[in-house]
Design a protein around this motif. Structure first.
Motif, PDB file in Angstrom:
ATOM      1  N   THR A  33     -39.535  25.811  16.325  1.00  0.00           N
ATOM      2  CA  THR A  33     -38.720  25.525  17.495  1.00  0.00           C
ATOM      3  C   THR A  33     -37.308  26.009  17.216  1.00  0.00           C
ATOM      4  N   PHE A  34     -36.935  27.089  17.868  1.00  0.00           N
ATOM      5  CA  PHE A  34     -35.597  27.648  17.697  1.00  0.00           C
ATOM      6  C   PHE A  34     -34.709  27.257  18.877  1.00  0.00           C
ATOM      7  N   ILE A  35     -33.411  27.198  18.627  1.00  0.00           N
ATOM      8  CA  ILE A  35     -32.445  26.958  19.697  1.00  0.00           C
ATOM      9  C   ILE A  35     -32.158  28.318  20.328  1.00  0.00           C
ATOM     10  N   ASP A  36     -32.852  28.611  21.408  1.00  0.00           N
ATOM     11  CA  ASP A  36     -32.722  29.925  22.035  1.00  0.00           C
ATOM     12  C   ASP A  36     -31.792  29.915  23.235  1.00  0.00           C
ATOM     13  N   GLU A  37     -31.325  28.731  23.627  1.00  0.00           N
ATOM     14  CA  GLU A  37     -30.390  28.633  24.750  1.00  0.00           C
ATOM     15  C   GLU A  37     -28.976  28.541  24.202  1.00  0.00           C
ATOM     16  N   PRO A  38     -28.038  29.262  24.798  1.00  0.00           N
ATOM     17  CA  PRO A  38     -26.646  29.169  24.349  1.00  0.00           C
ATOM     18  C   PRO A  38     -26.134  27.732  24.470  1.00  0.00           C
ATOM     19  N   ILE A  39     -25.347  27.304  23.472  1.00  0.00           N
ATOM     20  CA  ILE A  39     -24.871  25.920  23.471  1.00  0.00           C
ATOM     21  C   ILE A  39     -23.503  25.772  24.130  1.00  0.00           C
ATOM     22  N   ASN A  40     -22.842  26.884  24.417  1.00  0.00           N
ATOM     23  CA  ASN A  40     -21.534  26.800  25.066  1.00  0.00           C
ATOM     24  C   ASN A  40     -21.356  27.973  26.028  1.00  0.00           C
ATOM     25  N   GLU A  41     -20.292  27.908  26.780  1.00  0.00           N
ATOM     26  CA  GLU A  41     -20.040  28.914  27.814  1.00  0.00           C
ATOM     27  C   GLU A  41     -19.784  30.300  27.217  1.00  0.00           C
ATOM     28  N   VAL A  42     -19.110  30.328  26.078  1.00  0.00           N
ATOM     29  CA  VAL A  42     -18.789  31.611  25.427  1.00  0.00           C
ATOM     30  C   VAL A  42     -20.067  32.332  25.027  1.00  0.00           C
ATOM     31  N   SER A  43     -20.994  31.585  24.442  1.00  0.00           N
ATOM     32  CA  SER A  43     -22.265  32.182  24.032  1.00  0.00           C
ATOM     33  C   SER A  43     -23.054  32.669  25.250  1.00  0.00           C
ATOM     34  N   GLU A  44     -22.967  31.926  26.339  1.00  0.00           N
ATOM     35  CA  GLU A  44     -23.638  32.326  27.583  1.00  0.00           C
ATOM     36  C   GLU A  44     -23.046  33.634  28.106  1.00  0.00           C
ATOM     37  N   GLN A  45     -21.714  33.768  28.044  1.00  0.00           N
ATOM     38  CA  GLN A  45     -21.068  35.005  28.490  1.00  0.00           C
ATOM     39  C   GLN A  45     -21.440  36.173  27.581  1.00  0.00           C
ATOM     40  N   ASN A  46     -21.544  35.898  26.266  1.00  0.00           N
ATOM     41  CA  ASN A  46     -21.942  36.954  25.330  1.00  0.00           C
ATOM     42  C   ASN A  46     -23.354  37.439  25.617  1.00  0.00           C
ATOM     43  N   ARG A  47     -24.171  36.546  26.103  1.00  0.00           N
ATOM     44  CA  ARG A  47     -25.547  36.916  26.440  1.00  0.00           C
ATOM     45  C   ARG A  47     -25.567  38.009  27.503  1.00  0.00           C
ATOM     46  N   VAL A  48     -24.572  37.975  28.371  1.00  0.00           N
ATOM     47  CA  VAL A  48     -24.497  38.966  29.446  1.00  0.00           C
ATOM     48  C   VAL A  48     -23.984  40.306  28.931  1.00  0.00           C
ATOM     49  N   VAL A  49     -22.937  40.275  28.081  1.00  0.00           N
ATOM     50  CA  VAL A  49     -22.291  41.533  27.677  1.00  0.00           C
ATOM     51  C   VAL A  49     -22.776  42.101  26.349  1.00  0.00           C
ATOM     52  N   TRP A  50     -23.320  41.275  25.475  1.00  0.00           N
ATOM     53  CA  TRP A  50     -23.737  41.722  24.145  1.00  0.00           C
ATOM     54  C   TRP A  50     -25.253  41.832  24.126  1.00  0.00           C
ATOM     55  N   THR A  51     -25.749  43.044  24.267  1.00  0.00           N
ATOM     56  CA  THR A  51     -27.187  43.298  24.396  1.00  0.00           C
ATOM     57  C   THR A  51     -27.975  42.790  23.191  1.00  0.00           C
ATOM     58  N   GLU A  52     -27.468  43.033  21.990  1.00  0.00           N
ATOM     59  CA  GLU A  52     -28.182  42.632  20.778  1.00  0.00           C
ATOM     60  C   GLU A  52     -28.324  41.108  20.707  1.00  0.00           C
ATOM     61  N   TRP A  53     -27.291  40.387  21.124  1.00  0.00           N
ATOM     62  CA  TRP A  53     -27.334  38.918  21.138  1.00  0.00           C
ATOM     63  C   TRP A  53     -28.382  38.427  22.140  1.00  0.00           C
ATOM     64  N   ARG A  54     -28.386  39.048  23.316  1.00  0.00           N
ATOM     65  CA  ARG A  54     -29.361  38.675  24.352  1.00  0.00           C
ATOM     66  C   ARG A  54     -30.785  38.935  23.868  1.00  0.00           C
ATOM     67  N   ASP A  55     -31.017  40.101  23.263  1.00  0.00           N
ATOM     68  CA  ASP A  55     -32.358  40.433  22.767  1.00  0.00           C
ATOM     69  C   ASP A  55     -32.794  39.489  21.650  1.00  0.00           C
ATOM     70  N   PHE A  56     -31.844  39.135  20.784  1.00  0.00           N
ATOM     71  CA  PHE A  56     -32.159  38.213  19.682  1.00  0.00           C
ATOM     72  C   PHE A  56     -32.559  36.846  20.220  1.00  0.00           C
ATOM     73  N   LEU A  57     -31.778  36.309  21.164  1.00  0.00           N
ATOM     74  CA  LEU A  57     -32.093  34.999  21.732  1.00  0.00           C
ATOM     75  C   LEU A  57     -33.435  35.023  22.471  1.00  0.00           C
ATOM     76  N   LYS A  58     -33.722  36.134  23.131  1.00  0.00           N
ATOM     77  CA  LYS A  58     -35.006  36.260  23.832  1.00  0.00           C
ATOM     78  C   LYS A  58     -36.157  36.269  22.826  1.00  0.00           C
ATOM     79  N   GLU A  59     -35.959  36.977  21.718  1.00  0.00           N
ATOM     80  CA  GLU A  59     -37.012  37.095  20.695  1.00  0.00           C
ATOM     81  C   GLU A  59     -37.319  35.744  20.048  1.00  0.00           C
TER      82      GLU A  59
END
Length: 200
Positions: free
Chosen positions: A48-74
């Motif tokens: 069980t991994f924490i795949d959801e961003p825990i704060n607003e900054v991480s959520e914004q990075n999910r939009v602009v930082w492709t590698e971060w978004r792909d990692f969280l999806k994986e």
């Protein structure tokens, strides 16, 4: 006649010993299957991994930082069915984690973020190593999943700190002062001629 009787007894003895070996093999196989099933169940329960961003900054990075978004999806996709599926998923997570060093947004391209990314990568590689061993230490794999979650939270909190720190206005002259502290901008050392007299 004696020859036939001794041959018959020998044949019965061989058949009995083969039958005993088959039972031993079957028992060993069943024991190994139960052990593998227990390992699979432990890893399945602990995966069980924490795949959801825990704060607003991480959520914004999910939009602009492709590698971060792909990692969280994986890490959000949980494998099913077999231990081989977990091994493949672990390998895929390790590859996505390695890509986190690429294209870090300029705001987060700082030593404190990079160090947390490398710690995260190290923990993921350790998990990948353990899950690919012939005898999988399921307790170590599940422990590392917990550690990976802690590192993810630490990374996301550090991103938040960087953003909060950037919001603080700088005082007059602070930028110049920081430039003076930068050792990369310092005057290079002059080459000293060893033949010159030294003042002591």
């Amino acid at each position: 006649m004696k020859y036939k009787i001794s041959l018959f007894l020998l044949l019965i003895f061989v058949l009995n010993s083969c039958q005993g070996e088959d039972e031993k093999r079957r028992a060993a196989y069943e024991k190994e299957a139960k052990k593998k099933e227990a390992i699979f169940n432990n890893i399945n329960k602990g995966w069980t991994f924490i795949d959801e961003p825990i704060n607003e900054v991480s959520e914004q990075n999910r939009v602009v930082w492709t590698e971060w978004r792909d990692f969280l999806k994986e890490i959000g996709e949980k494998p099913r069915k077999t231990i081989g599926a977990f091994q493949k998923k672990s390998e895929a997570i390790a590859k996505k984690a390695m890509l986190l060093n690429n294209n870090i947004p300029a705001q987060f391209n700082q030593p404190q973020i990079k160090s947390r990314i490398s710690i995260l990568i190290t923990k993921i590689k350790m998990m990948d190593l353990y899950i690919h061993l012939s005898t999988i230490p399921d307790d170590k794999v599940t422990f590392l999943i917990g550690d990976i979650n802690k590192e993810l939270v630490s990374l996301e909190r550090q991103m938040d700190k960087v953003v909060e720190k950037a919001k603080i206005p700088k005082e007059e002259g602070e930028a110049d002062f920081l430039k003076m502290l930068d050792t990369t901008r310092a005057i290079p050392n002059a080459i000293i001629d060893p033949n010159l007299p030294k003042v002591e």
